[in-house]
Design a protein around this motif. Structure first.
Motif, PDB file in Angstrom:
ATOM      1  N   PRO A   9       0.811  -1.200   0.083  1.00 31.75           N
ATOM      2  CA  PRO A   9       0.046  -0.097   0.159  1.00 31.75           C
ATOM      3  C   PRO A   9       0.748   1.289   0.025  1.00 31.75           C
ATOM      4  CG  PRO A   9      -0.961  -1.705   1.516  1.00 31.75           C
ATOM      5  CD  PRO A   9       0.144  -2.214   1.111  1.00 31.75           C
ATOM      6  N   GLN A  10       1.965   1.309   0.684  1.00 33.48           N
ATOM      7  CA  GLN A  10       2.915   2.409   0.900  1.00 33.48           C
ATOM      8  C   GLN A  10       3.249   2.525  -0.773  1.00 33.48           C
ATOM      9  OE1 GLN A  10       2.421   0.577   3.173  1.00 33.48           O
ATOM     10  NE2 GLN A  10       1.943   2.009   4.685  1.00 33.48           N
ATOM     11  N   PRO A  49       5.052   8.097 -14.224  1.00 35.54           N
ATOM     12  CA  PRO A  49       6.051   6.801 -13.999  1.00 35.54           C
ATOM     13  C   PRO A  49       6.872   7.119 -12.637  1.00 35.54           C
ATOM     14  CG  PRO A  49       6.003   7.659 -16.484  1.00 35.54           C
ATOM     15  CD  PRO A  49       5.101   8.598 -15.635  1.00 35.54           C
ATOM     16  N   VAL A  50       7.114   5.990 -12.062  1.00 35.47           N
ATOM     17  CA  VAL A  50       8.048   6.302 -10.900  1.00 35.47           C
ATOM     18  C   VAL A  50       9.078   5.070 -11.093  1.00 35.47           C
ATOM     19  CG1 VAL A  50       8.251   5.802  -8.454  1.00 35.47           C
ATOM     20  CG2 VAL A  50       5.891   6.792  -9.434  1.00 35.47           C
ATOM     21  N   PRO A  51      10.530   5.435 -10.960  1.00 37.01           N
ATOM     22  CA  PRO A  51      11.474   4.516 -11.120  1.00 37.01           C
ATOM     23  C   PRO A  51      11.564   3.642 -10.127  1.00 37.01           C
ATOM     24  CG  PRO A  51      12.319   7.036 -11.192  1.00 37.01           C
ATOM     25  CD  PRO A  51      10.906   6.799 -10.823  1.00 37.01           C
ATOM     26  N   VAL A  52      11.919   2.199 -10.558  1.00 34.03           N
ATOM     27  CA  VAL A  52      12.029   1.053  -9.754  1.00 34.03           C
ATOM     28  C   VAL A  52      12.673   1.326  -8.558  1.00 34.03           C
ATOM     29  CG1 VAL A  52      12.289  -1.339  -9.966  1.00 34.03           C
ATOM     30  CG2 VAL A  52      11.018  -0.422 -11.629  1.00 34.03           C
ATOM     31  N   PRO A  53      13.965   1.804  -8.884  1.00 36.39           N
ATOM     32  CA  PRO A  53      14.668   2.002  -7.473  1.00 36.39           C
ATOM     33  C   PRO A  53      14.106   2.817  -6.444  1.00 36.39           C
ATOM     34  CG  PRO A  53      16.127   2.320  -9.450  1.00 36.39           C
ATOM     35  CD  PRO A  53      14.650   2.269  -9.771  1.00 36.39           C
ATOM     36  N   ALA A  54      13.247   3.792  -6.517  1.00 34.73           N
ATOM     37  CA  ALA A  54      12.700   4.550  -5.690  1.00 34.73           C
ATOM     38  C   ALA A  54      11.362   3.739  -5.071  1.00 34.73           C
ATOM     39  CB  ALA A  54      11.956   5.921  -6.243  1.00 34.73           C
ATOM     40  N   LEU A  55      10.833   2.743  -5.812  1.00 33.80           N
ATOM     41  CA  LEU A  55       9.734   2.127  -5.174  1.00 33.80           C
ATOM     42  C   LEU A  55      10.494   1.084  -4.435  1.00 33.80           C
ATOM     43  CD1 LEU A  55       7.652   1.419  -8.229  1.00 33.80           C
ATOM     44  CD2 LEU A  55       7.416   2.982  -6.457  1.00 33.80           C
ATOM     45  N   LEU A  97       3.276   5.785  -5.821  1.00 32.49           N
ATOM     46  CA  LEU A  97       2.621   5.858  -7.409  1.00 32.49           C
ATOM     47  C   LEU A  97       1.662   6.790  -7.655  1.00 32.49           C
ATOM     48  CD1 LEU A  97       2.900   1.890  -8.220  1.00 32.49           C
ATOM     49  CD2 LEU A  97       4.160   3.782  -9.160  1.00 32.49           C
ATOM     50  N   GLN A  98       0.526   6.722  -6.801  1.00 28.53           N
ATOM     51  CA  GLN A  98      -0.593   7.756  -6.923  1.00 28.53           C
ATOM     52  C   GLN A  98      -0.280   8.959  -6.690  1.00 28.53           C
ATOM     53  OE1 GLN A  98      -2.967   9.372  -4.421  1.00 28.53           O
ATOM     54  NE2 GLN A  98      -4.785   9.140  -5.715  1.00 28.53           N
ATOM     55  N   LEU A  99       0.573   9.428  -5.760  1.00 24.04           N
ATOM     56  CA  LEU A  99       0.948  10.920  -5.495  1.00 24.04           C
ATOM     57  C   LEU A  99       1.887  11.177  -6.734  1.00 24.04           C
ATOM     58  CD1 LEU A  99       1.796  10.533  -1.772  1.00 24.04           C
ATOM     59  CD2 LEU A  99       0.119  11.865  -2.763  1.00 24.04           C
ATOM     60  N   SER A 100       2.685  10.485  -7.434  1.00 21.91           N
ATOM     61  CA  SER A 100       3.600  10.969  -8.244  1.00 21.91           C
ATOM     62  C   SER A 100       2.878  11.152  -9.807  1.00 21.91           C
ATOM     63  CB  SER A 100       4.511   9.848  -8.778  1.00 21.91           C
ATOM     64  OG  SER A 100       5.221   9.409  -7.465  1.00 21.91           O
TER      65      SER A 100
END
Length: 339
Positions: free
Chosen positions: A46-47, A58-64, A52-55
């Motif tokens: 969920p975090q 696209p969000v880089p995988v390293p950040a996730l 992802l929702q706030l961004s």
């Protein structure tokens, strides 16, 4: 649910949300990983979805991966136990090993969420689909609503929650209903409310259907199914009429004379049990019959199990001696089975 899809868009969304919630079952977890580690990853997702929702892109995988690792570490810290007495400690996992495990679990989670249509995977990034964005927004909204419970009824069972709302004005009561509903699955909440409605307390019966009005569309099939239950039929018919667009002031027109009389007795029972005597006297004005003799004739015939108690309470409360005498006579006739 499948049968409802052709006529009910909300049923389609509810069906997809069930799939979204089950993403970890749709996509099998990697082999050779402990169930505890898999469960921690599921709890941390969920975090990841929130980021992802706030961004909103696209969000880089390293950040996730960094966020997943932080959340898993927090879960370890929250669940740590103080050992009693000396014991052999296992060698701690290396940072590299933990990172490799988290990367493997993140890949699994992203692939599972992509499999149900919640996100898309690009070259080294992930993006929520419009459907996934909507689902996360709804989940966050439910959390926010559940936090707004000034009367503190979220953790109460349905009967206690409804009693706690009994003396609230309509606005605050609806806020409590929304908070209580947001804190539990809608299906079990509707089932619990209807179980209360089937009980002996007429006040709770009416309040349960008020709470079901807040549920809206997800409650419609279940409410429709209880129309055949005599004690619930008038409430269910009114609920359905309002759900289908009838003005609340005109919804009473859907009730037959007998159903309206049953509802009048049931409401009078609620007032007698929980209200003031003046309210019971004023309740006479809401009867569809227009005159007390006509009301008494139809009340005697309707067969409500609380008829005698209601008439006795009304006779004791009414200031007109002649009318009170007529009401007492009617109560006696019902009690003895007379005409």
């Amino acid at each position: 649910r499948l049968r409802a899809w052709n006529r009910d868009d909300s049923a389609v969304l509810r069906g997809w949300v069930a799939l979204f919630d089950a993403w970890s079952l749709v996509h099998p977890s990697p082999e050779g990983i402990e169930a505890t580690a898999v469960a921690e990853a599921v709890e941390a997702v969920p975090q990841v979805l929130s980021l992802l929702q706030l961004s909103a892109g696209p969000v880089p995988v390293p950040a996730l991966l960094d966020l997943l690792g932080q959340r898993v570490a927090e879960l370890h810290e929250e669940r740590c136990e103080v050992p009693y007495g000396p014991r052999e400690q296992p060698a701690p996992a290396t940072t590299e090993t933990s990172a490799d495990l988290n990367a493997l679990l993140l890949d699994w989670a992203l692939e599972g969420l992509a499999a149900v249509g919640a996100l898309t995977l690009g070259a080294g990034n992930a993006t929520l689909t419009p459907l996934g964005n909507w689902a996360v927004w709804v989940k966050l909204e439910q959390i926010c609503v559940a936090a707004q419970s000034p009367a503190g009824n979220i953790e109460q069972p349905a009967a206690d929650m409804l009693l706690g709302c009994a003396r609230l004005t309509p606005g605050p009561a609806r806020a409590e209903y929304r908070a209580w509903l947001a804190a539990r699955p809608v299906g079990s909440a509707v089932t619990e409310l209807l179980a209360v409605a089937r009980g002996e307390d007429a006040l709770l019966r009416g309040l349960a259907f008020e709470a079901l009005r807040v549920v809206g569309a997800p409650a419609e099939p279940v409410v429709r199914s209880v129309v055949t239950e005599a004690p619930l039929r008038p409430y269910a018919l009114l609920w359905l009429a309002e759900y289908e667009g009838a003005d609340p002031d005109d919804a009473q027109d859907v009730l037959s004379r007998e159903e309206a009389t049953w509802l009048w007795v049931d409401t009078a029972a609620a007032v007698a049990d929980h209200g003031e005597t003046g309210l019971l006297v004023r309740h006479l004005d809401s009867a569809v019959q227009g005159t007390v003799p006509a009301l008494l004739d139809e009340v005697r015939a309707v067969g409500h199990p609380r008829t005698v108690q209601v008439l006795v309470a009304l006779a004791a409360a009414h200031p007109d001696p002649a009318l009170a005498k007529a009401v007492r006579r009617a109560a006696f006739q019902v009690h003895t089975g007379g005409a």
